[in-house]
Design a protein around this motif. Structure first.
Motif, short mmCIF file in Angstrom:
data_model
loop_
_atom_site.label_atom_id
_atom_site.label_comp_id
_atom_site.label_asym_id
_atom_site.label_seq_id
_atom_site.Cartn_x
_atom_site.Cartn_y
_atom_site.Cartn_z
N THR A 6 55.80 -34.63 51.26
CA THR A 6 54.91 -35.67 51.75
C THR A 6 55.45 -36.18 53.08
O THR A 6 56.62 -36.55 53.17
CB THR A 6 54.83 -36.84 50.75
OG1 THR A 6 54.39 -36.33 49.49
CG2 THR A 6 53.89 -37.92 51.23
N PRO A 7 54.63 -36.16 54.12
CA PRO A 7 55.12 -36.61 55.43
C PRO A 7 55.58 -38.06 55.39
O PRO A 7 55.05 -38.87 54.63
CB PRO A 7 53.90 -36.47 56.33
CG PRO A 7 52.95 -35.57 55.61
CD PRO A 7 53.24 -35.74 54.16
N GLY A 8 56.60 -38.35 56.22
CA GLY A 8 57.08 -39.71 56.35
C GLY A 8 56.13 -40.51 57.23
O GLY A 8 55.13 -39.99 57.68
N PRO A 9 56.42 -41.73 57.48
CA PRO A 9 57.62 -42.40 56.98
C PRO A 9 57.48 -42.80 55.52
O PRO A 9 56.38 -43.07 55.04
CB PRO A 9 57.73 -43.64 57.87
CG PRO A 9 56.32 -43.95 58.26
CD PRO A 9 55.62 -42.62 58.34
N TRP A 10 58.61 -42.78 54.85
CA TRP A 10 58.70 -43.27 53.48
C TRP A 10 59.35 -44.63 53.54
O TRP A 10 60.23 -44.86 54.35
CB TRP A 10 59.53 -42.34 52.62
CG TRP A 10 58.96 -40.97 52.42
CD1 TRP A 10 57.79 -40.47 52.91
CD2 TRP A 10 59.56 -39.91 51.68
NE1 TRP A 10 57.61 -39.17 52.52
CE2 TRP A 10 58.70 -38.80 51.75
CE3 TRP A 10 60.73 -39.78 50.96
CZ2 TRP A 10 58.98 -37.59 51.14
CZ3 TRP A 10 61.01 -38.58 50.35
CH2 TRP A 10 60.13 -37.50 50.43
N LYS A 11 58.93 -45.52 52.68
CA LYS A 11 59.44 -46.89 52.75
C LYS A 11 59.78 -47.43 51.36
O LYS A 11 58.99 -47.29 50.43
CB LYS A 11 58.38 -47.78 53.40
CG LYS A 11 58.84 -49.20 53.63
CD LYS A 11 57.79 -50.00 54.35
CE LYS A 11 58.31 -51.40 54.55
NZ LYS A 11 57.34 -52.27 55.16
N PHE A 12 60.96 -48.03 51.25
CA PHE A 12 61.33 -48.75 50.04
C PHE A 12 60.53 -50.04 50.06
O PHE A 12 60.67 -50.85 50.96
CB PHE A 12 62.84 -49.02 50.04
CG PHE A 12 63.29 -49.96 48.95
CD1 PHE A 12 63.07 -49.65 47.62
CD2 PHE A 12 63.95 -51.14 49.25
CE1 PHE A 12 63.50 -50.51 46.61
CE2 PHE A 12 64.37 -52.00 48.26
CZ PHE A 12 64.14 -51.68 46.93
N VAL A 13 59.67 -50.20 49.07
CA VAL A 13 58.77 -51.35 49.09
C VAL A 13 59.15 -52.46 48.12
O VAL A 13 58.48 -53.48 48.06
CB VAL A 13 57.30 -50.92 48.84
CG1 VAL A 13 56.81 -50.04 49.97
CG2 VAL A 13 57.15 -50.23 47.49
N GLY A 14 60.22 -52.26 47.37
CA GLY A 14 60.66 -53.31 46.45
C GLY A 14 60.48 -52.88 45.01
O GLY A 14 60.69 -51.72 44.67
N HIS A 15 60.07 -53.83 44.19
CA HIS A 15 60.01 -53.60 42.74
C HIS A 15 58.61 -53.84 42.20
O HIS A 15 57.87 -54.66 42.73
CB HIS A 15 60.99 -54.54 42.03
CG HIS A 15 62.37 -54.43 42.55
ND1 HIS A 15 62.90 -55.33 43.45
CD2 HIS A 15 63.33 -53.50 42.33
CE1 HIS A 15 64.14 -54.96 43.75
NE2 HIS A 15 64.43 -53.86 43.08
N ASN A 16 58.34 -53.16 41.08
CA ASN A 16 57.10 -53.45 40.37
C ASN A 16 57.37 -54.54 39.33
O ASN A 16 58.47 -55.11 39.29
CB ASN A 16 56.51 -52.17 39.75
CG ASN A 16 57.43 -51.52 38.74
OD1 ASN A 16 58.42 -52.12 38.29
ND2 ASN A 16 57.11 -50.29 38.38
#
Length: 95
Positions: A6-16
């Motif tokens: 999967t092309p970036g950018p990838w991002k840490f978005v936190g928690h569910n």
């Protein structure tokens, strides 16, 4: 064989809602921690989120170093070989 990711950018978005660490590419979930405490899950998520940039940077460094070295063999050959092995493993081309 080149594995497409999967092309970036990838991002840490936190928690569910149940404290799982989440990495997304746009709206697509790339990683969701399972069974990790939040500290380990967050560290894994950040590393996973950086993966596309790490791969791109490693590939650029290998190209630059090989271009600089031309036909010279130096102590850095081992480092270059290790970097190339990581690139190959990431792309599904293990030697």
């Amino acid at each position: 064989m080149t594995t497409q990711h999967t092309p970036g950018p990838w991002k840490f978005v936190g928690h569910n809602a149940i404290r799982q660490s989440i990495v997304k590419a746009g709206e697509r979930t790339i990683y969701q921690s399972i069974g990790d405490n939040s500290e380990i899950g967050d560290a894994n998520a950040r590393l996973i989120a950086a993966s596309p940039d790490l791969l791109k940077t490693c590939k650029s460094l290998v190209r630059m170093i090989l271009g600089y070295m031309e036909d010279r063999r130096t102590f850095s050959d081992t480092l270059i070989e290790k970097a190339q092995q990581v690139i190959d493993r990431t792309e599904g081309k293990e030697r």
